[in-house]
Design an enzyme around this catalytic site. Structure first.
Site, PDB file in Angstrom:
ATOM      1  N   TYR A   1      12.503   2.222 -11.017  1.00 41.64           N
ATOM      2  CA  TYR A   1      13.532   3.243 -11.151  1.00 41.64           C
ATOM      3  C   TYR A   1      14.553   2.899 -12.233  1.00 41.64           C
ATOM      4  O   TYR A   1      15.242   3.769 -12.759  1.00 41.64           O
ATOM      5  CB  TYR A   1      14.269   3.453  -9.819  1.00 41.64           C
TER       6      TYR A   1
ATOM      7  N   LYS B   1       2.038  -5.098  -3.923  1.00 43.39           N
ATOM      8  CA  LYS B   1       0.722  -4.654  -4.395  1.00 43.39           C
ATOM      9  C   LYS B   1       0.186  -5.731  -5.331  1.00 43.39           C
ATOM     10  O   LYS B   1      -0.183  -5.486  -6.484  1.00 43.39           O
ATOM     11  CB  LYS B   1       0.850  -3.288  -5.097  1.00 43.39           C
TER      12      LYS B   1
ATOM     13  N   ASP C   1      -0.311   0.011   0.501  1.00 46.11           N
ATOM     14  CA  ASP C   1      -1.149   1.068   1.055  1.00 46.11           C
ATOM     15  C   ASP C   1      -1.496   0.774   2.515  1.00 46.11           C
ATOM     16  O   ASP C   1      -1.497   1.672   3.366  1.00 46.11           O
ATOM     17  CB  ASP C   1      -2.417   1.282   0.212  1.00 46.11           C
TER      18      ASP C   1
ATOM     19  N   ASP D   1      11.479   3.137  -1.012  1.00 44.72           N
ATOM     20  CA  ASP D   1      11.858   4.544  -0.965  1.00 44.72           C
ATOM     21  C   ASP D   1      10.844   5.324  -0.136  1.00 44.72           C
ATOM     22  O   ASP D   1      11.205   6.122   0.744  1.00 44.72           O
ATOM     23  CB  ASP D   1      11.914   5.086  -2.399  1.00 44.72           C
TER      24      ASP D   1
ATOM     25  N   ASP E   1      11.114   6.449   4.274  1.00 45.34           N
ATOM     26  CA  ASP E   1      11.033   7.847   4.692  1.00 45.34           C
ATOM     27  C   ASP E   1       9.897   8.054   5.690  1.00 45.34           C
ATOM     28  O   ASP E   1      10.024   8.835   6.645  1.00 45.34           O
ATOM     29  CB  ASP E   1      10.841   8.759   3.481  1.00 45.34           C
TER      30      ASP E   1
END
Length: 367
Positions: free
Chosen positions: A142, A197, A229, A253, A257
């Site tokens: 980001y 990852k 994942d 992020d 959620d």
């Protein structure tokens, strides 16, 4: 000594939910004789409309002087078409996080027993759920540079537009968020799962290496690693296997959620963004929800619970924080529900009615 709290209502449902949280704060101030003063400023789209920038200098100055910040939400379709991306509301939020060095984002996902039926998963899967996701907030893809949109010159894709971002973390950035995560795990179940990852991304190979190094300083905490994942799948399959999870900005992020919806509604979950001294900005995990703004149906409980987190982490007023959290639980026991958590047999209430109910419950508690 007086502690200063900056209130940033923001956009969309932000002003509505923050109004109710402020009422609760004012009640706690009187009940517990808190020496706090509240100030207000604009950020996001509302700031752009007033000042032509999503983060006015006066807002940043107030934020730097404040002991803690309570934020509603920013953004909305009204500002999505601004050609200069630096003028969009979200840039104001990112500017606050980076300018104040709020690198540690704490997002609890707690299922209130009264809301077990509101979750989309079976009650036996989510009953008793209590996860803390620690998200690095000021680095990663980001904020990484270079970034942008360019036109390819030469080759088979000549003339095509190409978007690009850079996913980067320094060793020091990883170490400081690791410290927050391990210390959080020490205060809970002493289990920490680091999500990366590393089978694909070199930046998370380094992430995993640093996590293993920092773990040596916390022998009482059990550290595990999981690819993002698989972590997403496990959150849905068996979420109670997790205690504390730590991950980078983008993965955090998304996963926070997903974890939020395990609890029945993202409208129930608070968050804290802290600097190295525990000064923080507190906000609900949900967004500005412009589709329901002004209708009086938004759930203010996440913002009220964010205010409780603020009292606990930044203002060291744990008794007041405990009381607010107890008041929220009492209101749920009464069967009061906003539309997002409503189920048959409960009493549907408005944003203001829910806020008033929490105030009343707080007033009725013995200090």
């Amino acid at each position: 000594m007086t502690q200063n709290v900056l209130i940033l209502p923001g956009d969309g449902i932000g002003p509505e939910i923050v109004t109710e949280a402020v009422k609760v704060l004012e009640t706690a101030k009187q009940k517990f004789n808190l020496d706090i003063e509240l100030d207000n400023a604009l950020v996001g789209g509302s700031a752009y409309d007033e000042f032509g920038t999503p983060l006015p200098e006066v807002t940043m100055q107030k934020a730097e002087k404040a002991d803690a910040i309570l934020l509603g939400a920013v953004g909305g379709p009204k500002w999505d078409e601004l050609e200069d991306r630096d003028l969009r509301p979200e840039k104001g939020l990112l500017g606050l996080r980076s300018g104040l060095e709020l690198f540690g984002n704490l997002r609890p996902a707690i299922l209130y027993p009264q809301l077990a039926d509101a979750s989309s998963l079976k009650p036996e899967v989510v009953s008793g759920l209590d996860i803390l996701i620690v998200r690095e907030l000021t680095g990663g893809i980001y904020f990484g540079k270079p970034r942008g949109i360019r036109t390819i010159e030469g080759g088979p894709k000549d003339g095509e537009r190409e978007g690009y971002n850079t996913y980067v973390y320094s060793e020091s950035e990883i170490r400081r968020i690791a410290k927050v995560a391990f210390e959080s795990a020490q205060k809970r179940g002493k289990k920490l799962c680091s999500v990366d990852k590393a089978n694909v991304l070199e930046v998370t190979v380094l992430w995993r290496e640093i996590m293993n190094e920092v773990a040596k300083d916390y022998p009482d905490v059990e550290l595990s690693h999981m690819y993002v994942d698989n972590a997403a799948m496990q959150l849905v399959r068996a979420p109670k296997q997790f205690d504390v999870m730590v991950t980078g900005n983008m993965f955090g992020d998304i996963l926070s959620d997903a974890a939020a919806m395990l609890t029945g509604s993202i409208g129930m979950l608070p968050s804290a963004s802290l600097d190295k001294n525990n000064k923080g900005m507190y906000e609900p995990c949900h967004g500005s929800a412009p589709d329901i703004a002004g209708q009086g149906i938004a759930n203010p409980l996440a913002t009220i619970l964010s205010a409780a987190m603020m009292l606990r982490y930044s203002l060291n007023e744990s008794a007041a924080a405990d009381a607010i959290e107890k008041a929220v639980s009492d209101v749920l026991d009464q069967g009061l529900r906003t539309a997002d958590i409503y189920s048959d047999g409960m009493s549907k209430v408005s944003t203001a009615e829910m806020g008033a109910a929490v105030v009343a419950a707080l007033e009725n508690l013995s200090a």
